[in-house]
Structure formats: C-alpha cells, structure tokens
Design a protein around this motif. Structure first.
Motif, PDB file in Angstrom:
ATOM      1  N   LEU A 191       0.896  -1.281  -0.016  1.00  0.00           N
ATOM      2  CA  LEU A 191      -0.111   0.037   0.177  1.00  0.00           C
ATOM      3  C   LEU A 191       0.905   1.483  -0.158  1.00  0.00           C
ATOM      4  N   VAL A 192       0.719   2.096  -0.921  1.00  0.00           N
ATOM      5  CA  VAL A 192       1.325   3.396  -1.006  1.00  0.00           C
ATOM      6  C   VAL A 192       0.473   4.481  -1.098  1.00  0.00           C
ATOM      7  N   LEU A 193       0.592   5.553  -0.334  1.00  0.00           N
ATOM      8  CA  LEU A 193       0.022   6.656  -0.318  1.00  0.00           C
ATOM      9  C   LEU A 193       0.430   7.930  -0.657  1.00  0.00           C
ATOM     10  N   LYS A 194      -0.377   8.794  -1.510  1.00  0.00           N
ATOM     11  CA  LYS A 194       0.337   9.838  -2.164  1.00  0.00           C
ATOM     12  C   LYS A 194      -0.769  10.959  -1.994  1.00  0.00           C
ATOM     13  N   PRO A 195      -0.434  12.238  -1.421  1.00  0.00           N
ATOM     14  CA  PRO A 195       1.055  12.475  -0.635  1.00  0.00           C
ATOM     15  C   PRO A 195       1.182  11.546   0.623  1.00  0.00           C
ATOM     16  N   SER A 196       2.040  11.456   1.182  1.00  0.00           N
ATOM     17  CA  SER A 196       2.490  10.650   2.355  1.00  0.00           C
ATOM     18  C   SER A 196       2.532  11.632   3.304  1.00  0.00           C
ATOM     19  N   HIS A 197       2.371  12.792   3.269  1.00  0.00           N
ATOM     20  CA  HIS A 197       2.287  13.941   4.330  1.00  0.00           C
ATOM     21  C   HIS A 197       1.173  14.680   4.095  1.00  0.00           C
ATOM     22  N   ILE A 198       0.217  15.251   5.186  1.00  0.00           N
ATOM     23  CA  ILE A 198      -0.736  15.968   5.006  1.00  0.00           C
ATOM     24  C   ILE A 198      -0.952  16.760   6.526  1.00  0.00           C
ATOM     25  N   GLY A 199      -1.730  17.723   6.492  1.00  0.00           N
ATOM     26  CA  GLY A 199      -2.044  18.854   7.549  1.00  0.00           C
ATOM     27  C   GLY A 199      -2.917  18.224   8.337  1.00  0.00           C
ATOM     28  N   LYS A 200      -3.006  18.696   9.710  1.00  0.00           N
ATOM     29  CA  LYS A 200      -3.987  18.300  10.588  1.00  0.00           C
ATOM     30  C   LYS A 200      -5.304  18.478  10.244  1.00  0.00           C
ATOM     31  N   SER A 201      -5.635  19.528   9.318  1.00  0.00           N
ATOM     32  CA  SER A 201      -6.979  19.817   8.575  1.00  0.00           C
ATOM     33  C   SER A 201      -7.587  18.429   7.936  1.00  0.00           C
ATOM     34  N   GLY A 202      -6.684  17.543   7.356  1.00  0.00           N
ATOM     35  CA  GLY A 202      -7.108  16.513   6.820  1.00  0.00           C
ATOM     36  C   GLY A 202      -6.958  16.557   5.069  1.00  0.00           C
ATOM     37  N   ALA A 203      -7.196  15.694   4.634  1.00  0.00           N
ATOM     38  CA  ALA A 203      -6.986  15.540   3.036  1.00  0.00           C
ATOM     39  C   ALA A 203      -7.374  14.439   2.515  1.00  0.00           C
ATOM     40  N   THR A 204      -7.386  14.357   1.027  1.00  0.00           N
ATOM     41  CA  THR A 204      -7.976  12.960   0.235  1.00  0.00           C
ATOM     42  C   THR A 204      -6.493  12.462  -0.267  1.00  0.00           C
ATOM     43  N   VAL A 205      -6.239  11.202   0.002  1.00  0.00           N
ATOM     44  CA  VAL A 205      -4.914  10.763  -0.593  1.00  0.00           C
ATOM     45  C   VAL A 205      -5.502   9.683  -1.414  1.00  0.00           C
ATOM     46  N   THR A 206      -4.173   9.570  -2.660  1.00  0.00           N
ATOM     47  CA  THR A 206      -4.524   8.165  -3.643  1.00  0.00           C
ATOM     48  C   THR A 206      -3.847   6.990  -3.048  1.00  0.00           C
ATOM     49  N   ALA A 207      -4.360   6.070  -3.365  1.00  0.00           N
ATOM     50  CA  ALA A 207      -3.753   4.625  -2.887  1.00  0.00           C
ATOM     51  C   ALA A 207      -3.461   3.960  -4.145  1.00  0.00           C
ATOM     52  N   SER A 208      -2.396   3.147  -3.885  1.00  0.00           N
ATOM     53  CA  SER A 208      -1.740   2.011  -4.973  1.00  0.00           C
ATOM     54  C   SER A 208      -0.863   1.179  -4.518  1.00  0.00           C
ATOM     55  N   ASP A 209      -0.740   0.112  -5.293  1.00  0.00           N
ATOM     56  CA  ASP A 209       0.500  -0.884  -5.306  1.00  0.00           C
ATOM     57  C   ASP A 209       1.772  -0.002  -5.018  1.00  0.00           C
ATOM     58  N   VAL A 295      -7.453  15.572  11.787  1.00  0.00           N
ATOM     59  CA  VAL A 295      -6.641  14.908  12.733  1.00  0.00           C
ATOM     60  C   VAL A 295      -6.117  15.839  13.714  1.00  0.00           C
ATOM     61  N   PHE A 296      -6.314  15.214  15.041  1.00  0.00           N
ATOM     62  CA  PHE A 296      -6.009  16.168  16.223  1.00  0.00           C
ATOM     63  C   PHE A 296      -4.723  16.043  16.689  1.00  0.00           C
ATOM     64  N   ILE A 297      -3.928  14.706  16.263  1.00  0.00           N
ATOM     65  CA  ILE A 297      -2.741  14.462  16.864  1.00  0.00           C
ATOM     66  C   ILE A 297      -1.646  14.334  15.822  1.00  0.00           C
ATOM     67  N   ALA A 298      -0.769  15.246  15.659  1.00  0.00           N
ATOM     68  CA  ALA A 298       0.136  15.228  14.733  1.00  0.00           C
ATOM     69  C   ALA A 298       1.311  13.959  14.798  1.00  0.00           C
ATOM     70  N   GLY A 299       1.851  13.445  14.021  1.00  0.00           N
ATOM     71  CA  GLY A 299       2.865  12.444  14.030  1.00  0.00           C
ATOM     72  C   GLY A 299       2.484  11.322  13.003  1.00  0.00           C
ATOM     73  N   ILE A 300       3.126  10.355  13.166  1.00  0.00           N
ATOM     74  CA  ILE A 300       3.140   9.021  11.999  1.00  0.00           C
ATOM     75  C   ILE A 300       1.855   8.452  12.218  1.00  0.00           C
ATOM     76  N   VAL A 330       1.240  13.062   9.615  1.00  0.00           N
ATOM     77  CA  VAL A 330       0.246  14.304   9.912  1.00  0.00           C
ATOM     78  C   VAL A 330       1.099  15.420  10.607  1.00  0.00           C
ATOM     79  N   SER A 331       1.200  16.690  10.031  1.00  0.00           N
ATOM     80  CA  SER A 331       1.890  17.675  10.787  1.00  0.00           C
ATOM     81  C   SER A 331       0.997  18.802  10.875  1.00  0.00           C
ATOM     82  N   ALA A 332       1.483  19.856  11.458  1.00  0.00           N
ATOM     83  CA  ALA A 332       0.708  20.956  11.535  1.00  0.00           C
ATOM     84  C   ALA A 332       0.321  21.842  10.452  1.00  0.00           C
ATOM     85  N   LEU A 333       1.569  21.624   9.382  1.00  0.00           N
ATOM     86  CA  LEU A 333       1.310  21.938   8.157  1.00  0.00           C
ATOM     87  C   LEU A 333       1.500  20.851   7.185  1.00  0.00           C
ATOM     88  N   ALA A 334       1.090  20.916   5.941  1.00  0.00           N
ATOM     89  CA  ALA A 334       0.893  19.794   5.106  1.00  0.00           C
ATOM     90  C   ALA A 334       2.428  19.601   4.335  1.00  0.00           C
TER      91      ALA A 334
END
Length: 339
Positions: A191-209, A295-300, A330-334
């Motif tokens: 499973l690979v997610l793009k982008p692999s980094h997002i902000g705490k406000s959330g986002a839509t990420v694509t998934a693939s092999d 997301v309320f808690i930053a980190g991996i 997930v970080s305070a900024l994307a």
C-alpha cells in the motif's frame, strides 16, 4: 432408487469436444467469488441451491502430494435425471480470456459423467491428481498445474477445484476446493499513499500498489491484491464487499478497488491482454482514494487497508482478510516537518 445405481463413466473425449463443458470460466470458477453470500456449509454456484460434500467436507478436501487421491462427491438438490460431469481443473480457468478456452485448463482425464436420480441426488468418485507422483495433473495448457504455482497464487488463484456441472448446458452447479499440503500461500500486498504527508486539517490521498510490486506477468515474488481475484472488489452483483480503511482505529471513507486477475490465452478478448504474449497472467491492482478528516494528533499514523472476503476459499476468508499497511505523516502544516 439409490443414486449409486445410476451409471458412471469416464468421458475424456466428450469433455474435450465440448467447449466449456465443465462450466468453467465465467460460468464456474467465477462462481467462487459469486459465492461471497453463500454459507460456509455449502458451495453451490448460483442460481443452483445444490449441496455437495467432497470426501465428507462441504468446502474442500486434502489431496496427496505423491499419489492420486480418490474423491467421493455426494450431492443433493441437483436437477433430476440429468447427466452431469465431475472433474478437476486449474484456477486459471476462472480468469481466462477468452472464457471459451477454459477447458484448456482442465485435466480431461479426470472427467466422469454421472446421471442424477429422480430426486436430484448424485454420487461419484474421481481421482484427483498428485503433485509429485502418478498420476500428475495434465491439461492442454501446460501452465495449468495443480497445485497452482507461487505466481498464480500471488495473483489470487489460490486453489484447484473439483467441479460438478451440467454436461449438456455447461452450467456449473457446485465445487469443492482441493487443498494440497505443499501448495503456496499468497504474498502480502503493498500500500502506497500519495501524498504521504498531510496537514492536521485532513486531505484526500490516492492509494496504489508499491511500484513494481505486482508486475506483468505476475512472478513468484509478486505482491498483488488477491482477495477477490476472480471478480475484483468491490463487486456488488457478485456479493464481494468493498474495502475497509482504518486510521487511529477509526474507519475512513474510501473509494478503493482491486481489479480482477486476467489470464491471456490464444484469441484473448480482454483489453488488458492487447500486445501481451499468450500465457501472460495479469495480477489484481489497487486504485482509489482515502479521505482523512481532521486529525487532532500530529505524528506518524498507520493506515490499514482491508479487503474483506467472505468466500469459503481456504486461507482467504473472514478470519484472514487481506491486509496492507502504510504510514501517513500528519503535521501542523501539510509538509514533512515533524515526521
């Protein structure tokens, strides 16, 4: 009259002459995935409501690796006074293109014709082939083997089967899984997610092999999505459910899908087979998106993609849902400033 009194005969020549006579391909092995809504106590191929046991089991049976294994098939609920066939086949028949070539994946020498009695009962015995002794599995297509190869299993073609089908109409009615002690198990998907980094406000990420994880043709080292290889997932008409995605223990909205496997044979009609050599096996691939709300808690955070499978295939049921994991920062900024 007992169903044992009805005639039984080996008919490899007639099987060879009747395309699709085993109810293979879309008419039979695709039924493996159609069975998602079927109870674990029986494996009829809809719309059949037949009930069969294979050496006493309604799901599957163990086969010897060194000698032929006699398999007694007992069925009820079949069409009355009807000539049926019981035979062994490779799972390649379930995903072959064109489906009319499915009989190339069957060991025609195992074909046995049996007449049901007036109540729709059947009893037949065939000998399932050995893996390292005599008799061995032999089909017109030399890539059809039992048990399946590691590459075939990695594509989701986990089990050879014994099938019960209507000889005249080629309709598949019931099947049992053949379980060899030495058969491979599928390698875990990626499973690979793009982008692999997002902000705490959330986002839509694509998934693939992961790139290169499931190449074409599928290899013994491939890591493909294999939970519903015959129909793909989700597949509502076939009763195959969609994916579940968890992050921080909570389900996340998703549009994930896994494509079905395809086996390209002579005269293949599947668009994916264009330009590929005969005998190419295309594995299932993952696509789609995952929506991550605030997301309320930053980190991996671990993101877990689950491909539920309620079919009765051994090693591929509710207790062994196909699973892959990826990390999302997930970080305070994307941006990747805290992971």
């Amino acid at each position: 009259m007992s169903c044992r009194s009805h005639r039984r005969r080996s008919i490899p020549r007639r099987v060879s002459a009747a395309a699709g006579v085993l109810g293979l391909g879309a008419g039979l092995l695709a039924g493996t995935a159609i069975l998602a809504a079927a109870p674990a106590a029986a494996i009829p191929i809809p719309p059949s409501t037949s009930s069969c046991t294979y050496n006493g089991s309604p799901v599957g049976f163990g086969a010897s690796n060194t000698t032929g294994t006699p398999v007694t098939v007992n069925c009820t609920g079949l069409p009355a006074n009807t000539l049926l066939i019981v035979a062994q086949t490779s799972p390649l028949a379930g995903v072959i293109s064109p489906s009319s070539s499915a009989t190339s994946e069957a060991d025609l020498s195992t074909g046995t014709a049996v007449m049901t009695d007036a109540s729709g009962n059947l009893t037949a015995t065939i000998t399932v082939t050995a893996t390292g002794g005599t008799p061995g599995f032999s089909a017109l297509d030399k890539k059809a083997v039992c048990p399946p190869t590691q590459a075939q299993v990695n594509a989701g073609l986990t089990n050879c089967v014994v099938t019960v089908a209507d000889l005249a109409t080629t309709t598949g009615l019931n099947f049992g899984n053949i379980i060899y002690g030495t058969q491979p198990v599928p390698k875990r998907p990626t499973l690979v997610l793009k982008p692999s980094h997002i902000g705490k406000s959330g986002a839509t990420v694509t998934a693939s092999d992961r790139a290169g994880a499931c190449p074409t043709p599928v290899k013994s080292t491939s890591r493909c999505w294999w939970g519903a290889a015959l129909t793909g997932a989700p597949n509502t008409p076939a009763g195959v459910p969609g994916f579940t995605v968890l992050m921080a223990g909570k389900p996340r909205s998703n549009t994930l899908a896994a494509s079905p496997a395809i086996y390209c044979f002579k005269g293949a009609t599947a668009a994916a087979c264009a330009g590929l050599p005969v005998g190419t096996l295309i594995g299932p691939h993952l696509s789609g998106t995952i929506t991550v709300s605030r997301v309320f808690i930053a980190g991996i955070h671990e993101v877990i993609a689950l491909e539920p499978n309620t079919t009765p295939d051994p090693g591929n049921g509710p207790s062994n849902t196909v699973r892959a994991v990826a990390n999302l920062c997930v970080s305070a900024l994307a941006v990747a400033n805290s992971c």
